[in-house]
Design a protein around this motif. Structure first.
Motif, short mmCIF file in Angstrom:
data_model
loop_
_atom_site.label_atom_id
_atom_site.label_comp_id
_atom_site.label_asym_id
_atom_site.label_seq_id
_atom_site.Cartn_x
_atom_site.Cartn_y
_atom_site.Cartn_z
N SER A 99 7.65 -17.90 20.70
CA SER A 99 6.72 -16.90 20.04
C SER A 99 5.62 -16.86 20.68
N ARG A 100 5.44 -17.98 20.12
CA ARG A 100 3.23 -18.49 20.39
C ARG A 100 3.07 -19.55 20.44
N ARG A 101 2.53 -19.78 21.12
CA ARG A 101 2.06 -21.76 21.31
C ARG A 101 1.59 -22.75 20.05
N THR A 102 0.81 -21.96 19.31
CA THR A 102 0.09 -22.97 18.88
C THR A 102 0.01 -22.91 17.29
N TYR A 103 0.09 -23.98 16.99
CA TYR A 103 0.56 -23.72 14.89
C TYR A 103 -0.68 -24.47 14.32
N THR A 104 -0.82 -23.96 13.55
CA THR A 104 -1.62 -24.85 12.29
C THR A 104 -1.24 -25.98 11.07
N ILE A 105 -1.33 -26.98 11.61
CA ILE A 105 -0.47 -27.86 11.06
C ILE A 105 -0.63 -27.81 9.45
N THR A 106 0.04 -27.64 8.39
CA THR A 106 -0.21 -27.02 6.95
C THR A 106 0.56 -28.40 5.99
N GLY A 107 1.55 -29.31 6.85
CA GLY A 107 2.25 -30.15 5.60
C GLY A 107 3.32 -30.87 6.30
N PHE A 108 3.56 -32.36 6.02
CA PHE A 108 3.93 -33.56 6.10
C PHE A 108 5.42 -33.44 5.63
N MET A 129 10.70 -19.12 16.79
CA MET A 129 11.83 -19.78 17.92
C MET A 129 12.16 -18.97 18.44
N ASN A 130 12.48 -17.34 18.44
CA ASN A 130 12.59 -16.60 19.77
C ASN A 130 14.01 -17.08 20.75
N MET A 131 14.25 -17.22 19.65
CA MET A 131 16.06 -17.09 19.80
C MET A 131 17.16 -16.36 19.72
#
Length: 857
Positions: free
Chosen positions: A154-163, A196-198
């Motif tokens: 749905s979107r391409r860019t995300y912010t990393i919030t955790g590992f 996920m756009n599924m």
């Protein structure tokens, strides 16, 4: 304090060195025995606790046509089953265009829980959690992570919030493979489910809460899961068939309605009337349409469902195999180690009691009962055994498993669980007491049968006899006086000679075995990818594509050397009531050889094998599993249902995996006359991992190749297998070295104590200190040389037996001990002998000759 009790403590004080030596030998034997035996259970308990805490799925379904809510309910209808649908797919993302195993995150999910290592889980639509190993690629909290357009999100860019860590990926070296990008999954990631756009989920996770108390590697667990899954599969498959029929029927009806509406409109009907007419026409053909839907559903259903268990997860089977190998090694090496320790302890305690003959005679003459006298020496032996045993069991049980788990934790996220193995502890202390108390009981019992007068006199020395060396006159005549005395003394005291040689041989064998285990496991990969396999990659051809088209693409790489076309398949082999699955079948596109890509050598004659025009060549592990030999017949069933029976024409050496090789004519009998090559064995010049990755990406961008795998991946797995055992092997070598030194020191100490009057006599006669030392050390040197040579053979036998016990279903460990192992074992034993000789020299310099030569009369 009573006189006998005082005497006990005086004996311990006066022979403190010997008492401590007994304690140390018993401690080392018990420490290694308990520690290594407890490591296998600790590894399994730690993983069992980890996967239980994180609710790892017992099984999972990957469905190309999607997982519906009805299928989830069908799975849950089996008693004691939890089921959750998950959106999952492989995607390309990150700054290096990595292949990512991408999952949809739902806060309500209870199966395969994420374990955060830093940061937090996603709470907004533009947030992502990455695999912990993604940190190695330079990703940090707060950074932006971008997916390729082809990922279809749905979107391409995300912010990393955790590992985070996931129980589905238990080790850091492998994340599986995919048919996009370079084919190798680098890490996993989670984004909000709706992103996920599924339309439907693609994975079904299944868990059985009632089975979580069982060992995940045990047969009882696997059998119980198989029984449950049999019901789950049947119900989910039936529901999937219904869902697929409904979906296909709806599509057919939709297409028919559209077509009928268009036709009605072209006759000039109004839109509403045209729709009504079209619907009536569709209903009239409903039976035909349903039959078409059912036919298509049956055809597609066979390729839409893929079931997996925990053993199919990346690294899971390797971890279990490592734990089993350590357990197998623990059944041999520590036992032999303990036997050496017990043997030396038995000898030491026996000599200690024999030296106390005068004391025993004195107490007996004073009227003390046999039990009162015996208790004094039994208590000495029991204290030494208990001290050594108790220290050893707790130090071993708590230290060695923790050391191994700490090293595993560097690349496997484990919750450390180390429990006291009470049955093992009881057994170890019991064996320690047998070695110490048992020896004391036997010797004291024998001594107490003699009269007090006989006990208070020293035991008569053994009479000297001519030795074999004396009969070789030319050699004997050239020996000096001191040398002749030393050689006579060697064979005069045969029990002492045997015990010393056994002690040195045991120490040498143990050190050699430690190196042998490491070298043999390493040799598995070296031989497999040096003597057997000569290709560096396997490229799978797309349907309908020719090898020539794929070669054209490969030739553009500077690393390309050659590529051989083969027909490849996976099948099940069966014979004599035995069967083995997942056997790799290979056949050349023409001719009867796979050279220069694969070299086949007979297990018996080591001669090169050519592929027979009719018949099959199988590898050694396949032959062993099926209990077949040359001339027997076996049946092959491929994954697409093809069957054929073949006569075994040869058994080839192989070290990793299960393989069967056929000539092209034989393969056509199995797969059909119109079969064409479907893979290329590719020889490449040496490349780095990054270069391999770039080559894989270029190849997979072309439609001629649908997948490529490099042998470096298999080599890496084997190296991991070896590195997992490194801490255990290092512990073996270090403790074996310590035991060897203590054994040598203790035996030499006994030897000097027994012969102190003899040594004092030659010192009184005018021998120099160095000559006195050499008088007894010359014997030690000869015993050391003989012991080392004997230890070589014993070490090879012990290593071979351990490797046989440690072999897995598809891996062979060839007996290999490097020159480094031999040199280290030899130099250590020589060094220990030198140190003991120096200590003996210092002791003999301080001998009180007058006291030693006093008469016992």
């Amino acid at each position: 304090m009573k006189p006998l009790t005082k005497n006990l403590w005086r004996n311990i004080r006066d022979s403190l060195g010997r008492f401590i030596a007994i304690v140390i030998i018993i401690m080392l034997g018990v420490l290694l025995f308990v520690g290594v035996k407890a490591t296998g259970p600790a590894l399994k308990d730690s993983l069992n606790t980890t996967v239980k805490a994180d609710h790892l799925a017992d099984s999972q379904l990957l469905a190309t046509t999607g997982v519906t809510n009805a299928q989830v309910k069908a799975a849950q209808s089996v008693s004691g089953t939890q089921a959750e649908a998950v959106k999952f797919k492989y995607a390309i993302g990150g700054k290096a265009s990595d292949v990512v195993a991408l999952y949809g995150y739902r806060k309500t999910a209870t199966i395969n829980r994420l374990h955060l290592t830093s940061g937090r889980l996603p709470t907004h639509h533009n947030e992502i959690v990455l695999d912990s190993i993604a940190k190695k690629s330079g990703y940090k909290l707060g950074q932006h992570y971008t997916f390729a357009r082809s990922s279809g999100l749905s979107r391409r860019t995300y912010t990393i919030t955790g590992f985070a860590d996931s129980p589905a990926y238990i080790e850091d070296t492998s994340r599986g493979s995919a048919n996009i990008g370079d084919g190798t999954v680098r890490y996993f990631a989670y984004i909000p489910d709706q992103q996920m756009n599924m339309p439907v989920a693609s994975q079904l996770n299944i868990r059985f809460p009632g089975l979580q108390k069982r060992d995940t590697f045990s047969s009882s667990y696997k059998d119980a899961v198989a029984a449950k899954m049999k019901q789950v599969k049947r119900r989910v498959k039936a529901q999937a068939q219904k869902d697929l029929q409904t979906m296909i029927e709806a599509k057919i009806v939709q297409a028919a309605t559209k077509k009928a509406t268009a036709q009605a409109t072209a006759a000039g009907m109004p839109a509403s009337a045209a729709a009504t007419t079209a619907q009536a026409a569709v209903q009239k053909q409903q039976a035909t349409l349903k039959k078409q839907a059912d036919t298509r559903a049956q055809k597609q259903l066979t390729t839409s469902l893929t079931w997996q268990t925990r053993s199919d997860l990346p690294g899971f089977g390797d971890y279990g195999g490592s734990a089993d190998r350590i357990a197998a090694i623990a059944n041999v090496f520590p036992v032999f180690f303990f036997l050496v320790a017990a043997l030396i302890t038995f000898t030491t305690v026996s000599r200690m009691v024999e030296e106390a003959r005068a004391q025993i005679g004195t107490f007996k003459a004073l009227g003390y009962s046999k039990w009162a006298i015996a208790r004094n020496y039994l208590a000495y032996a029991a204290l030494a055994g208990l001290f050594g045993g108790v220290i050893g069991v707790f130090a071993g049980n708590l230290s060695i498993p923790r050391i191994v788990l700490s090293l595993y934790k560097n690349y496997i996220p484990l919750k450390q669980i180390v429990t006291l193995q009470w049955p093992l502890i009881a057994l170890s202390i019991g064996l320690a007491l047998i070695a110490t108390l048992g020896a004391a009981i036997i010797v004291v019992r024998n001594e107490l049968t003699e009269k007090p007068a006989a006990l208070m006199r020293p035991r008569a020395p053994k009479s000297a006899k001519r030795i074999l060396l004396e009969r070789i006159t030319p050699l004997w005549s050239r020996l000096s006086f001191n040398q002749k005395v030393s050689y006579r003394n060697l064979f005069r005291y045969k029990s002492r000679l045997i015990m010393t040689i056994l002690g040195i041989a045991g120490g040498t064998a143990l050190i050699l075995t430690g190196f042998g285990i490491k070298d043999s496991i390493t040799a598995t990969g070296t031989l497999q990818y040096g003597d057997v396999v000569h290709y560096q990659a396997i490229a799978r051809l797309a349907d309908g594509k020719t090898p020539a088209a794929a070669r054209t693409i490969l030739k553009k790489s500077n690393a390309y050397r050659s590529a051989g076309a083969v027909s490849s398949a996976v099948g099940k082999l069966s014979a004599n009531g035995h069967q083995i699955s997942d056997v790799n079948l290979f056949a050349p596109s023409s001719g009867t050889t796979l050279e220069p890509y694969v070299s086949l050598h007979s297990t018996k004659t080591n001669q090169k094998l050519t592929l027979p025009h009719s018949g099959i060549v199988i590898t050694s592990k396949v032959a062993k599993s099926l209990k077949v030999g040359t001339g027997d017949r076996l049946k092959i069933t491929t994954t697409d249902g093809k069957k054929h029976s073949f006569k075994i024409k040869g058994i080839a050496k192989n070290y990793v995996g299960h393989f069967a090789y056929l000539a092209n004519a034989s393969y056509r009998q199995l797969a059909g006359q119109h079969t064409t090559p479907n893979a290329l064995l590719v020889r490449l010049r040496p490349q780095t991992t990054k270069q391999n990755d770039r080559l894989a990406k270029r190849l997979l961008n072309h439609h001629a190749i649908v997948g490529i795998s490099f042998t470096t991946t298999a080599k890496k797995t084997l190296n991991n297998m070896s590195s997992m055992l490194d801490p255990i092997v290092l512990i073996f070598i270090l403790l074996s070295a310590v035991l060897s030194f203590v054994v040598l020191y203790n035996l030499n100490n006994i030897n000097v104590s027994e012969r102190i009057r003899e040594l004092s006599t030659i010192k009184v006669l005018g021998f120099f200190d160095r000559e006195v030392t050499m008088y007894i050390s010359r014997e030690s040197i000869v015993q050391t040389i003989v012991g080392i040579l004997f230890g070589y053979g014993l070490g090879n036998l012990l290593t071979a037996y351990i490797l046989q016990q440690a072999e897995t279903a598809d891996v062979v460990f060839p007996l290999t001990i490097s020159l480094t192992g031999y040199l280290t074992a030899t130099l250590l034993m020589i060094g220990f002998t030198a140190i003991v000789t120096w200590l003996t020299h210092r002791r003999l310099q301080r001998v009180d000759m007058v006291e030693a030569l006093k008469s016992n009369e």
